[in-house]
Each structure stands twice: as structure tokens, then as C-alpha cells.
Design an enzyme around this catalytic site. Structure first.
Site, short mmCIF file in Angstrom:
data_model
loop_
_atom_site.label_atom_id
_atom_site.label_comp_id
_atom_site.label_asym_id
_atom_site.label_seq_id
_atom_site.Cartn_x
_atom_site.Cartn_y
_atom_site.Cartn_z
N CYS A 106 0.80 -1.23 0.00
CA CYS A 106 0.00 0.00 0.00
C CYS A 106 0.83 1.27 0.00
CB CYS A 106 -0.93 0.00 1.22
SG CYS A 106 -2.12 -1.35 1.22
N HIS A 127 -2.77 7.14 5.00
CA HIS A 127 -3.34 5.98 4.31
C HIS A 127 -4.52 5.39 5.07
CE1 HIS A 127 -3.90 2.22 2.35
NE2 HIS A 127 -3.25 1.51 3.24
N HIS A 173 12.31 1.30 5.34
CA HIS A 173 12.10 -0.12 5.03
C HIS A 173 12.57 -0.96 6.21
CE1 HIS A 173 11.58 -3.76 2.79
NE2 HIS A 173 11.43 -3.13 1.63
N HIS A 189 -14.52 5.53 4.57
CA HIS A 189 -15.96 5.31 4.60
C HIS A 189 -16.55 5.26 3.19
CE1 HIS A 189 -20.23 6.50 4.94
NE2 HIS A 189 -20.19 5.80 6.07
N HIS A 239 -2.33 20.04 6.14
CA HIS A 239 -3.22 18.98 5.69
C HIS A 239 -2.52 17.64 5.82
CE1 HIS A 239 -5.67 22.22 4.09
NE2 HIS A 239 -4.60 22.68 3.45
N ASN A 261 -10.51 0.83 1.51
CA ASN A 261 -9.05 0.84 1.37
C ASN A 261 -8.72 0.57 -0.09
OD1 ASN A 261 -6.31 0.34 1.37
ND2 ASN A 261 -6.32 -0.85 3.25
#
Length: 553
Positions: free
Chosen positions: A257, A455, A336, A484, A451, A488
């Protein structure tokens, strides 16, 4: 970061190691690590080595910023020591050749700096794919159609129903029709059909918005974690739009993702190496190809969270594009944790006992994800925080280090345990009194960013990040609304969140946007964009326009 249901956030206290007795992983080390209901508390577990890494990055990339004020200060001091007549007398005493030589050196130095510095990278525009309404599915319809497909027993259906109820996902997300059929959905035919729908839909909108022809694109980066056919998705795009033959194309697979920011980083590097060019970044995931029809609960979780989506981003390094651009890229920081075996296997694609392929979510994914996020944020902080916040943060961290509470490896206490594995101390307990004076100062990230695009992995993950970073409900509004409304959508979710902010008319000139994404590997990546103009609410081509008034709920 893969979604996690509430039942997967239970705690265990024993750390076991063993050897896999049989199967394809026979002989390999297995791990059973402590699982927490919450992310590691950032206040109790900041690691000094990652703070040093952030300052090292800052020094390497911006040392000239520190030399400019020093030069002007020294020059000002020297000028005040002499009046105009004295200065002219000193200059007259110098050899003309030496003075001219000095001027040549200074001119060469500034010219070299001007031409060798990296070009600014602009985001011209982006597009997020919105599927047709006939692909919408409510939570109840999702369970009912899954039952009719005949692929799940009642226990698996009940489990998925419980996950959906606490997921934060609404009743208007999109799924391919094929996943509800009794036929097999993880086929190349179904994968290509879904890829064509979402990718071409997003790109058609992007080219329409920017009025840039596909043949003018010099760099193409596509990321899709699970579905990676041959020819690649990038080749499919080049064929569809008949792009030019010398285009630099890349196809990123298996990166989870957080791959959307990785793709932006790759595009940035390509633009730095190829002046006067335009790059397109496509981020997506194929839901049907990743559909799991088995009974393993840890592999059923992705079924409940992942939904259809795709984003397409247009980037440029051409100076003339500044006037038409929306944002300028300031920073990308990538972390990572794949060197750790537990992190590497926390989200793992494999086959279950029935030979059904799916993503297996380990029980310790919340804690592992929290460690990666904490590392990334700690490294990013010196690059973005104002000086006042850095001063308080760094001074209290040094105090914590020299008092023995936090060592350079970050984190061992007098008890020899990692502080982020300790339970929260009650205010009047001995632990609370002993550590209160050495807690590091946690910066206010709201002073660095206006802002936040975090994720939208799951409701639980968003709640914990809000708690750890001290963010308000308004700061988390775009992430919760995206979860919502669209679910995802994997690597494209951070762009649906930015589209939400634009639809609300929230982005003004000079505002900073922080995109934070995390996923398998385990990886956590941050991108910081600065708005170059006020972004007016769009009149069209925004996935939120028909429902923006419903949010925040």
C-alpha cells in the site's frame, strides 16, 4: 499497511521462537511476537539514531542554507568596521588581477550552483477513478452476495460480517461483479479487465484535465502490488495510448500500500535525470485478482477492506509549468524494515491448506507497522518542523539519552526492556513518576503541515495514529471520509484524500500537505507537497462532487 480487525489487536505476552517442522518453509525460523491493541507509544520509544538520520539528511541536502547567513553576517561585521573612504583605499591597494580573479571564482561558483541544483518537481494535476454506480455494494449486500457465491461457510461469513461492522467502511464502496460469482475470479482475464477499467478511466480523466497528449509523456511509472501480468501494466498503457517509443517506463509489483509514494520517488529521480520532461504515475490494485475464497481468518481480512480504486498523477520538471501546477514536491522520506524477519512476514502472500492464494495478515502487524511509522516520522521531523519544535524535541531527547533512559539504540530502560513494549504507566504509579522528567518532547506536527493524507488502512489504524501524533478530528477528516466512501484502495488512497480536500476548498497557497503511507515489507513512506496556488473547488472531474456535502459525517 493491510487492514486489521479489532479482534486481531489482542495482546499476548510470550515471545516464542521455533523451527517450521514441515511444508514449503520447513527448517526456517518462526516467530510469535507480542501483539498490542495499540501502536507503540511514540512518546515512550523515540529512537535517537533516527533523529540523527533526519539531521544527516538535512545537512547533506541543505548545507548551503546554513552557509548563506554566516557569509552575510561576516560581511556585515567587516563593512561596519570601515567607512566608504577606507574601503576604497583598501580596494585600490589590491592588485587588479587578484580582484578580477576573485570575481571570476565567485561568478563560477554561483553559476555552478545554479545549474547543478535539482530542478523543482511540480504536480500539475491528478485524477482518481470513480466506478459506475452498478458496482456499489453495501455491507449487507456484500455478505449476502458472498453467501450466494457458495465460496464461504457460515463461520467465515460471520467473521467477515464482524470485521465489516467495525471497519469504518460505509455502504457505497465499489467491488467487481466477478467476485460474487461462483466461478474463479483470480484469472488473468478478470485481472486485465479490471485493470483496463480503472487505469484507463483514471488516465482519460488526467489527460483531459491537463490537456497534455499521451505522446508528450516521457516517464511512466505504474505500481500494482498483486496483479503483474506479462506484458506489464505499463506496456498495456503504452499500447492503449500509443505512446512514443523512447518513453522511460517502469512497472512496480509486490510493494504494498505504500507503493504510491515509491512510484512518485522513482518518477522524481527520472525527472531529475531528464530535464524538460513530464512523468505520469499510476497507482492501483486489482480487487478480484486478490480475492480469497478460503476459510483462513487471517487471509479473509483483505476481502473486507480492499475496494476498487486507481489514481493517476502528472508530474513535471519544466520551469514553465510552475504557473499551471498545483503543488511542488518538497520531501520524500522512505523507511524499510524488511531486514527484520517478523516485519518481512507480517503481510505475506501465500496459499492456505486448501491451496487458495491470499494475503496472510500476522497478528503482530499493528506493532510492526507502528515501529515503521515511528521510524519514518522521526527521520522526517528535522526536515519539516519549525526550529522551536525541533529545539524542544531535540533538547529533551538529549536529556533522556544522557540520563540513561534512552540509549542510542533507542530504547532500553533500566529494566532492560524496550519501552514501547511496556504497558502505559498510571499517573500515580512509580513508573510514571520515574519517567515523567525524561519523556521526550513530542512535536506538534500541525505547525509543520496544514493537511494530512494518512493511508486509510482501517479505522483502528487511523485512531491510533491520531492518538500518537496528537492530531484533531479535522486533521483526520479526509482519511476517515475516504475509508468510509471508497474503502481501502491501497496505494491510491492518499490521492482520494487529497481530492477530498480540494473538493472542500481547503487547500490554500503555501499550504503543506503530508502524505503518509505504509504497507507490506514492512515499509512506511512520506511525501511532502507545497501548494503553489489556492486550489479552488473543482466544477467537475472529482470523485467527491456528488457526496462532498455529506462529509464530515
Amino acid at each position: 499497511m493491510a487492514p486489521t480487525g479489532e479482534h486481531h489487536l489482542l495482546s499476548t505476552e510470550i515471545l516464542n521462537r521455533g523451527i517450521e517442522p514441515s511444508g514449503p518453509d520447513a527448517g526456517s525460523i518462526t516467530f510469535s511476537v507480542r501483539v498490542r491493541r495499540r501502536l507503540p507509544d511514540f512518546v515512550q520509544s523515540v529512537k535517537l539514531k533516527y533523529v540523527k538520520l533526519g539531521y544527516h539528511y538535512l545537512i547533506n541536502h541543505g548545507i548551503y542554507l546554513a552557509t548563506v547567513p554566516v557569509v552575510f553576517l561576516l560581511f556585515g561585521v567587516e563593512v561596519r568596521r570601515f567607512d566608504t573612504e577606507t574601503l576604497w583605499r583598501m580596494l585600490a591597494g589590491y592588485d587588479l588581477v587578484a580582484v578580477l580573479g576573485l570575481l571570476v571564482v565567485l561568478t563560477f561558483t554561483f553559476t555552478f550552483y545554479f545549474f547543478s541544483r535539482s530542478r523543482s518537481i511540480y504536480l500539475l494535476d491528478f485524477a482518481c477513478f470513480k466506478p459506475e454506480d452498478d458496482l456499489k455494494v453495501t455491507k449487507d449486500e456484500f455478505i449476502e452476495q458472498a453467501r450466494k457465491s457458495g465460496k464461504f461457510d457460515e463461520e467465515s461469513l460471520e467473521f467477515q460480517k464482524r470485521i465489516l461492522e467495525s471497519s469504518g467502511i460505509g455502504d457505497e464502496t465499489y467491488v467487481p461483479k466477478s467476485i460474487m460469482s461462483p466461478e474463479k475470479t483470480s484469472t488473468m482475464k478478470e485481472g486485465r479487465a479490471e485493470a483496463s477499467m480503472v487505469i484507463f478511466g483514471a488516465l482519460d480523466e488526467l489527460f483531459h484535465k491537463t490537456q497534455i497528449r499521451p505522446k508528450d509523456v516521457g516517464v511512466l511509472v505504474v505500481n500494482c502490488s498483486i496483479f503483474n501480468p506479462t506484458p506489464s501494466l505499463s506496456a498495456m498503457i503504452i499500447n492503449h495510448y500509443k505512446m512514443r517509443g523512447n518513453i522511460l517506463s517502469f512497472n512496480l509489483g509486490g510493494m504494498g500500500c505504500s507503493a504510491g509514494i515509491i512510484a512518485v520517488d522513482l518518477a522524481r529521480d527520472m525527472l531529475h535525470s531528464n530535464p524538460n520532461n513530464v512523468a505520469v504515475v499510476v497507482s492501483t490494485e486489482m480487487v478480484a485478482y486478490n480475492w480469497y475464497p478460503g476459510r483462513d481468518r487471517s487471509m479473509l481480512i483483505p476481502n473486507c477492506f480492499f475496494r476498487m480504486g486507481c489514481s493517476a498523477v502528472m508530474m513535471s520538471n519544466r520551469r514553465r509549468d510552475y504557473r499551471r501546477a498545483k503543488y511542488e514536491l518538497e520531501h520524500i522520506v522512505r523507511t524499510h524494515k524488511g531486514a527484520s524477519d517478523s516485519s518481512f512476514r507480517s503481510i505475506h502472500q501465500e496459499e492456505d491448506a486448501q491451496r487458495f492464494k491470499g494475503l496472510k495478515i500476522s497478528r503482530d502487524v499493528i506493532e510492526i507497522g507502528g515501529e515503521a511509522i515511528k521510524t519514518n516520522i522521526t527521520t522526517l521531523s528535522p526536515l519539516v518542523l519549525p526550529f522551536s519544535e525541533q529545539f524542544f524535541f531535540f533538547s529533551t531527547l538529549i536529556k533522556r539519552y544522557y540520563t540513561g533512559t534512552d540509549k542510542s539504540e533507542g530504547g532500553t530502560t533500566a529494566a532492560g526492556k524496550s519501552p514501547h513494549l511496556l504497558p502505559p504507566a498510571h499517573e500515580d504509579s512509580p513508573l510514571a513518576h520515574s519517567s515523567s522528567s525524561t519523556k521526550p518532547y513530542i512535536p506538534d506536527y500541525k505547525q509543520a503541515f496544514q493537511h494530512f493524507c494518512i493511508h486509510a488502512a482501517s479505522k483502528a489504524a487511523l485512531n491510533e495514529l491520531q492518538r500518537n501524533l496528537g492530531l484533531s478530528d479535522q486533521n483526520m477528516e479526509a482519511s476517515r471520509a475516504t475509508l468510509h466512501r471508497f474503502g481501502n484502495t491501497s496505494s491510491s488512497s492518499i490521492w482520494y484524500e487529497l481530492a477530498y480536500m480540494e473538493a472542500k476548498g481547503q487547500v490554500n497557497r503555501g499550504d503543506r500537505v503530508w502524505q503518509l503511507a505504509f504497507g507490506s515489507g514492512f515499509k512506511c513512506n512520506s511525501a511532502v507537497w507545497k501548494s503553489v496556488r489556492r486550489i479552488k473547488p473543482p466544477a467537475g472531474n472529482n470523485p467527491w462532487l456528488d457526496c462532498i456535502d455529506q462529509y464530515p459525517m
